[in-house]
Write a protein that holds these residues in place. Structure first.
Motif, PDB file in Angstrom:
ATOM      1  N   ILE A  82       0.806  -1.377   0.015  1.00 29.40           N
ATOM      2  CA  ILE A  82       0.004  -0.059   0.157  1.00 29.40           C
ATOM      3  C   ILE A  82       0.947   1.535  -0.114  1.00 29.40           C
ATOM      4  CG2 ILE A  82      -1.727   1.363   1.267  1.00 29.40           C
ATOM      5  CD1 ILE A  82      -2.746  -1.196   2.292  1.00 29.40           C
ATOM      6  N   ASN A 119       3.116   1.411  -3.679  1.00 29.31           N
ATOM      7  CA  ASN A 119       2.062   1.708  -4.663  1.00 29.31           C
ATOM      8  C   ASN A 119       1.602   3.287  -4.530  1.00 29.31           C
ATOM      9  OD1 ASN A 119       2.523  -0.579  -5.571  1.00 29.31           O
ATOM     10  ND2 ASN A 119       0.200  -1.178  -5.689  1.00 29.31           N
ATOM     11  N   SER A 120       1.532   3.643  -3.227  1.00 38.33           N
ATOM     12  CA  SER A 120       0.887   5.211  -3.116  1.00 38.33           C
ATOM     13  C   SER A 120       1.885   5.844  -3.416  1.00 38.33           C
ATOM     14  CB  SER A 120       0.394   5.376  -1.655  1.00 38.33           C
ATOM     15  OG  SER A 120      -0.748   4.574  -1.139  1.00 38.33           O
ATOM     16  N   TYR A 156      -8.345  -2.199  -1.598  1.00 31.35           N
ATOM     17  CA  TYR A 156      -6.948  -2.674  -2.020  1.00 31.35           C
ATOM     18  C   TYR A 156      -6.862  -3.138  -3.641  1.00 31.35           C
ATOM     19  CZ  TYR A 156      -2.745  -5.616  -1.983  1.00 31.35           C
ATOM     20  OH  TYR A 156      -1.690  -5.939  -2.409  1.00 31.35           O
ATOM     21  N   ILE A 205      -5.568   0.473  -4.715  1.00 31.19           N
ATOM     22  CA  ILE A 205      -3.929   0.259  -4.568  1.00 31.19           C
ATOM     23  C   ILE A 205      -3.576  -0.552  -5.774  1.00 31.19           C
ATOM     24  CG2 ILE A 205      -2.205  -0.868  -3.294  1.00 31.19           C
ATOM     25  CD1 ILE A 205      -3.467   1.705  -2.069  1.00 31.19           C
ATOM     26  N   ILE A 206      -3.997  -1.574  -6.325  1.00 32.20           N
ATOM     27  CA  ILE A 206      -3.762  -2.320  -7.351  1.00 32.20           C
ATOM     28  C   ILE A 206      -4.089  -1.631  -8.879  1.00 32.20           C
ATOM     29  CG2 ILE A 206      -3.448  -4.440  -8.497  1.00 32.20           C
ATOM     30  CD1 ILE A 206      -1.997  -4.318  -5.700  1.00 32.20           C
ATOM     31  N   MET A 238      -3.280   2.128  -9.506  1.00 29.05           N
ATOM     32  CA  MET A 238      -2.091   2.438  -9.725  1.00 29.05           C
ATOM     33  C   MET A 238      -1.380   1.781 -11.098  1.00 29.05           C
ATOM     34  SD  MET A 238       0.910   0.287  -9.546  1.00 29.05           S
ATOM     35  CE  MET A 238       2.601   0.524  -9.128  1.00 29.05           C
TER      36      MET A 238
END
Length: 234
Positions: free
Chosen positions: A57, A60-61, A130, A134-135, A138
């Motif tokens: 997390i 990726n952020s 998520y 996040i996935i 991104m």
């Protein structure tokens, strides 16, 4: 019929115009950013193995922030990443239809038929955040919105540019898994060749949606559903 098929696979005129304007500098920066991403994923895998800490997390952020920051540094608009209200509804509708079809055909119907049941509500809700943010967000922002568009600064052939970034997207999944499974790159690729081939073609599909609307909303939604669906049934 043929004209409708051509229209469905047509490319947004603004997408064509914007990708033709990127320079060698844009392409070079994009490649350097990609190499940094690969190194960070390997490092994240090593930390996971050695300290039992998953930094997906956070990592990726940070990559999202860096990607957007590079766009601003180059004096470009955030809409050049496919973050736009333009054709947003059409893009979301296509992503929603494809995504719902995918989880019904690939997860829910086979799961129910096989005696599986839905995961806990708390897990389902967390996985929405998520897998969609996040996935999926991104990866769509970086690979379809940024790398695929900026690579045209180095590669003018449309087909070759897509193939190159599809390959980059496929092997992006190697460093982290390589680190946590204690394998070298060749060992991991050999053992996961089919998965990597599918990932290669996923890029092409996601990119087609991106090019059609010059918007990453639809491919993000479709991508999110694909990943989220795999955690929906237990």
């Amino acid at each position: 019929m043929l004209s409708r098929i051509r229209q469905f696979f047509s490319v947004d005129s603004d997408y064509k115009k914007s990708t033709s304007q990127y320079t060698k500098t844009d392409g070079t920066i994009a490649v350097i950013f990609y190499l940094m991403l690969m190194l960070s994923y390997y490092g994240m895998g090593r930390i996971y193995v050695e300290r039992k800490m998953y930094l997906g997390i956070i990592c990726n952020s940070i990559l999202i922030v860096i990607c957007i920051g590079l766009v601003f540094i180059r004096g470009q608009k955030v809409s050049s990443l496919g973050l736009s209200y333009k054709k947003l509804k059409q893009s979301l509708l296509l992503g929603l239809v494809l995504g719902l079809f995918m989880i019904l055909a690939n997860n829910i119907i086979p799961g129910i038929a096989g005696g599986s049941h839905f995961a806990q509500i708390s897990k389902i809700l967390y996985n929405i955040f998520y897998y969609f943010v996040i996935i999926a967000f991104m990866e769509e922002l970086i690979f379809r919105g940024y790398l695929q568009t900026r690579i045209y600064g180095l590669i003018k052939s449309d087909g070759l540019a897509i193939i190159v970034v599809a390959f980059m997207f496929s092997i992006m999944h190697v460093p982290f898994q390589m680190a946590i499974n204690n394998k070298n790159a060749l060992e991991f690729v050999a053992g996961n060749f089919t998965l990597l081939i599918f990932t290669f073609f996923y890029h092409i599909v996601f990119n087609m949606i991106q090019r059609k609307y010059n918007n990453i909303a639809g491919n993000t939604l479709f991508h999110g559903f694909m990943n989220w669906g795999n955690s929906l049934m237990v």
